[in-house]
Design a protein around this motif. Structure first.
Motif, PDB file in Angstrom:
ATOM      1  N   LEU A 168      40.104  37.601  34.584  1.00  0.00           N
ATOM      2  CA  LEU A 168      40.736  37.011  35.749  1.00  0.00           C
ATOM      3  C   LEU A 168      40.813  38.034  36.877  1.00  0.00           C
ATOM      4  O   LEU A 168      41.553  39.012  36.786  1.00  0.00           O
ATOM      5  CB  LEU A 168      42.141  36.534  35.373  1.00  0.00           C
ATOM      6  CG  LEU A 168      42.224  35.730  34.056  1.00  0.00           C
ATOM      7  CD1 LEU A 168      43.669  35.533  33.624  1.00  0.00           C
ATOM      8  CD2 LEU A 168      41.504  34.392  34.202  1.00  0.00           C
ATOM      9  N   ALA A 169      40.027  37.826  37.928  1.00  0.00           N
ATOM     10  CA  ALA A 169      39.962  38.791  39.042  1.00  0.00           C
ATOM     11  C   ALA A 169      39.746  40.184  38.499  1.00  0.00           C
ATOM     12  O   ALA A 169      40.419  41.140  38.875  1.00  0.00           O
ATOM     13  CB  ALA A 169      41.236  38.726  39.890  1.00  0.00           C
ATOM     14  N   ALA A 170      38.782  40.321  37.600  1.00  0.00           N
ATOM     15  CA  ALA A 170      38.600  41.562  36.848  1.00  0.00           C
ATOM     16  C   ALA A 170      37.291  42.251  37.189  1.00  0.00           C
ATOM     17  O   ALA A 170      36.247  41.604  37.316  1.00  0.00           O
ATOM     18  CB  ALA A 170      38.642  41.267  35.349  1.00  0.00           C
ATOM     19  N   PRO A 171      37.309  43.587  37.294  1.00  0.00           N
ATOM     20  CA  PRO A 171      36.063  44.327  37.465  1.00  0.00           C
ATOM     21  C   PRO A 171      35.308  44.425  36.154  1.00  0.00           C
ATOM     22  O   PRO A 171      35.841  44.159  35.084  1.00  0.00           O
ATOM     23  CB  PRO A 171      36.538  45.713  37.925  1.00  0.00           C
ATOM     24  CG  PRO A 171      37.882  45.859  37.285  1.00  0.00           C
ATOM     25  CD  PRO A 171      38.480  44.477  37.298  1.00  0.00           C
ATOM     26  N   ARG A 172      34.080  44.870  36.232  1.00  0.00           N
ATOM     27  CA  ARG A 172      33.257  45.047  35.038  1.00  0.00           C
ATOM     28  C   ARG A 172      33.850  46.110  34.113  1.00  0.00           C
ATOM     29  O   ARG A 172      33.852  45.965  32.898  1.00  0.00           O
ATOM     30  CB  ARG A 172      31.843  45.440  35.479  1.00  0.00           C
ATOM     31  CG  ARG A 172      30.926  45.827  34.359  1.00  0.00           C
ATOM     32  CD  ARG A 172      29.516  46.073  34.839  1.00  0.00           C
ATOM     33  NE  ARG A 172      28.689  46.583  33.768  1.00  0.00           N
ATOM     34  CZ  ARG A 172      27.374  46.714  33.822  1.00  0.00           C
ATOM     35  NH1 ARG A 172      26.745  46.375  34.936  1.00  0.00           N
ATOM     36  NH2 ARG A 172      26.698  47.193  32.799  1.00  0.00           N
ATOM     37  N   SER A 173      34.348  47.184  34.692  1.00  0.00           N
ATOM     38  CA  SER A 173      35.010  48.238  33.920  1.00  0.00           C
ATOM     39  C   SER A 173      35.766  49.129  34.881  1.00  0.00           C
ATOM     40  O   SER A 173      35.485  49.156  36.088  1.00  0.00           O
ATOM     41  CB  SER A 173      34.002  49.077  33.125  1.00  0.00           C
ATOM     42  OG  SER A 173      33.166  49.822  34.006  1.00  0.00           O
TER      43      SER A 173
END
Length: 397
Positions: A168-173
């Motif tokens: 959820l509204a998250a970057p790859r890492s």
């Protein structure tokens, strides 16, 4: 809980509890830990109706139980566990391998003690990649040592798999996000004000390179960011090697990384365009945040850098982990996100098996759902998640 989308918010309560286990370690990474006990502070958010399904959230920093989205999910009628990892007082010593162990302890407790049959992992923002990394390791374990080359209980303790993952509204890492943010003008890591390449200082008004940036400038800027990450990685590795060679294998070295909020995207909205406003970031004015003690990744240690932030050594990456995941995955993109580059969730989505992936876009939502008009986007996000759980047959009562 009904089998239809929530028509109105429900009242919910918070039940705090602890998830405790024991791990022997000579080095204490967390202040206040007693003996060999590892303590995770958790909260169960739920209304009056029972359910066999629970959403489990964890984030590298603090308690996700107080993040707006997870409270809103509880208001929609879902059962939500916000579980902090062992580094709840801050992520300066965090190792991602330990975060997976902490998440495993929470999942195990939810199934065995609380009795939930269906577990859905929910990673908002920086919590996204640990969720995907966890599920991949639960299904197809490959990590045998930490990023610092030391033993990890991941090689001994099987992780209980979840039934679905939501990013959820998250970057790859975290390590790829930080690399996007590193100030490419810094050449002196100890005293950046004494060593700076002015032509790459985004916040120097006399810099001839101004937005919209040329393709050549961006290419060189990104290359310098990667090179800076590699230099810090080399320093961390060499420092650890020196301590080990001197007979101190459990010694640690803490250090500061200056200039970690200098992504050209914040000044040039034509780079990976979305609805964000220019010269602004999820931490406010990026020029101020770039030197702020509360910016992304200001204080760290050798082991934490290698595990959490190094582009070369970190082992937890949602896109890399996705092909090993065989459960449904929801990727939610906030269309005005002022933290996560648009390429990150797209790369994760593309890496998930076509029959398992679903994409939800909230065109006007910013990263924190903060500011005027954002509450309606928060409610929409909760409704979309609720509906997705139903469509995928994950919501049981």
């Amino acid at each position: 809980m009904s089998n239809s989308s929530p028509a109105a918010p429900v009242k919910y309560r918070r039940n705090p509890y602890l998830v405790v286990s024991q791990e022997k370690s000579l080095r204490k990474d967390v202040y206040g830990s007693i003996d060999d006990n590892v303590v995770r502070q958790a909260q169960l958010l739920r209304g009056e109706r029972d359910s066999d399904t629970v959403v489990i959230a964890m984030h590298p920093i603090g308690s996700p139980a107080y993040l707006p989205l997870f409270s809103e999910l509880a208001r929609s009628g879902l059962h939500v566990i916000g579980c902090a990892n062992r580094y709840s007082v801050g992520d300066s010593a965090l190792q991602m391998e330990n975060v997976l162990l902490d998440l495993g302890a929470c999942v195990r407790d939810a199934r065995e003690r609380l009795g939930y049959r269906t577990v859905v992992l929910a990673g908002w923002s920086g919590g996204g990649s640990p969720m995907m990394g966890y599920q991949a390791e639960a299904e197809d374990p490959r990590i045998t040592k930490t990023a610092a080359g030391e033993p990890t209980l991941l090689s001994e303790i099987p992780l209980p798999a979840a039934d679905a993952v939501m990013l959820l509204a998250a970057p790859r890492s975290r390590h790829r996000l930080l690399t996007d943010f590193l100030d490419a003008s810094v050449t002196n890591e100890l005293q950046p004000e004494l060593g700076r390449a002015s032509e790459f200082d985004l916040y120097d008004p006399s810099n001839a390179n101004q937005p919209p940036y040329s393709a050549d400038f961006l290419e060189e800027y990104r290359a310098r960011q990667r090179a800076r990450s590699a230099r810090i990685t080399e320093f961390a590795r060499e420092t650890l090697a020196t301590m080990r060679a001197s007979g101190r294998p459990d010694a640690e070295h803490a250090f500061v990384v200056h200039g970690t909020m200098a992504d050209p995207r914040w000044l040039d909205p034509t780079i990976e365009p979305n609805g964000r406003k220019p010269r602004w970031s999820y931490l406010g004015d990026p020029a101020v945040a770039n030197t702020s003690p509360g910016a992304l990744m200001r204080f760290t240690t050798t082991r934490s850098w290698l595990s959490q932030w190094s582009l070369d050594t970190a082992q937890i990456d949602a896109a890399d982990a996705a092909p090993r995941v065989s459960v449904p995955v929801l990727v939610m993109v906030n269309g005005s996100d002022d933290a996560v580059p648009t390429s990150h969730p797209q790369q994760v989505f593309d890496a998930v098996d076509d029959g398992l992936r679903d994409l939800v876009e909230l065109p006007e939502a910013n990263h924190y759902f903060s500011g005027q008009g954002q509450k309606s986007h928060l409610r929409t996000a909760a409704t979309e998640i609720h509906d997705w759980l139903q469509r995928r047959g994950l919501l049981t009562v």
